[in-house]
Design an enzyme around this catalytic site. Structure first.
Site, short mmCIF file in Angstrom:
data_model
loop_
_atom_site.label_atom_id
_atom_site.label_comp_id
_atom_site.label_asym_id
_atom_site.label_seq_id
_atom_site.Cartn_x
_atom_site.Cartn_y
_atom_site.Cartn_z
CG ASP A 1 -1.93 -1.12 1.23
OD1 ASP A 1 -1.88 -1.97 0.34
OD2 ASP A 1 -2.76 -1.18 2.16
CE LYS B 1 -3.84 -4.06 1.42
NZ LYS B 1 -4.67 -3.23 2.31
CB CYS C 1 -1.87 -2.81 5.39
SG CYS C 1 -3.59 -2.22 5.42
#
Ligand code: VGL
Ligand code: ZN
Length: 223
Positions: A14, A121, A166
């Site tokens: 991310d 995701k 994450c």
């Protein structure tokens, strides 16, 4: 006699505009700002260019505009409050990394030249997905484990934005999927909603057989 071939993947979690502090020159920054996130990019790029890794993968937080993790979808609620989202405890976030907006794009200084695969995701509005492997309810896989297995990967190194969310969830699921798993701590940003959350996270990772390493261990620097 056969020996197992080690194959190492760098999984970069991310590293997107939406998690970066507001920079007027970069559209999409400032959505869910993580102060230390830009500072990890140099280490992530150095790792990404190293022949130590056989494969580089990016995960991308990729939410629909009406995702249930956004506080704006819960009238009267504010960011960082916790709600029940279809049976799972959910921290509410500023809207971030929405599909087809600049916030979901990868940060411009991130070296993407070796990226072999992007795993999206958080695409289901009813459930968040901190891990790059599974949604938070572990109901639907993203395909990352199957992809890594198909590439012969044995060892997974996790970097990115932002512990204890994450990257940490990704590393724990990686270890559980059977990969020898490492979290490169100086190449992960930290967002402490409560003091001490970062240390608690490191203990939890070690408890789940994730080894904590630094990029200098990998790159062989003496600094
Ligand atoms: C993340 C909060 C919400 C992350 C993603 O990438 O750590 N955190 N969505
Ligand atoms: Zn998100």
């Amino acid at each position: 006699m056969t020996t197992m071939q080690i194959k190492r993947a760098l999984v970069r979690v991310d590293i997107q505009n939406g998690f970066m502090p507001l920079d007027p020159g970069i559209p999409g920054t400032g959505e869910l700002p993580v102060e230390g996130a830009p500072a990890i990019v140099a280490a992530v790029n150095a790792l990404s260019r190293s022949p130590f890794f056989d494969l580089v993968v990016d995960t991308q937080d990729y939410h629909p505009a009406d995702h249930g993790s956004f506080y704006t979808m819960h009238p009267g609620k504010s960011a960082n409050e916790v709600v029940d989202l279809f049976g799972l405890s959910q921290i509410l976030w500023n809207p971030h990394c929405r599909q087809n907006t600049p916030g979901c794009e990868f940060y411009p200084t991130l070296d993407r030249s070796r990226v072999a695969k992007v795993i999206q995701k958080g695409t289901d509005k009813t459930v968040d997905s901190y891990s790059g492997f599974w949604d938070n309810g572990k109901r639907k896989s993203t395909g990352l484990a199957d992809y890594l297995v198909s590439e012969g990967v044995t060892h997974v190194y996790v970097v990115g934005v932002t512990r204890p969310f994450c990257p940490s969830w990704t590393a724990i699921d990686s270890a559980e999927a059977g990969f020898k798993t490492f979290l490169v701590v100086d190449a992960c940003s930290l967002l402490e909603l409560a003091p001490g959350a970062g240390e608690t996270d490191l203990l939890a990772l070690r408890g789940k057989q994730v080894e904590i390493v630094s990029s200098s261990d990998i790159l062989g620097q003496t600094a």
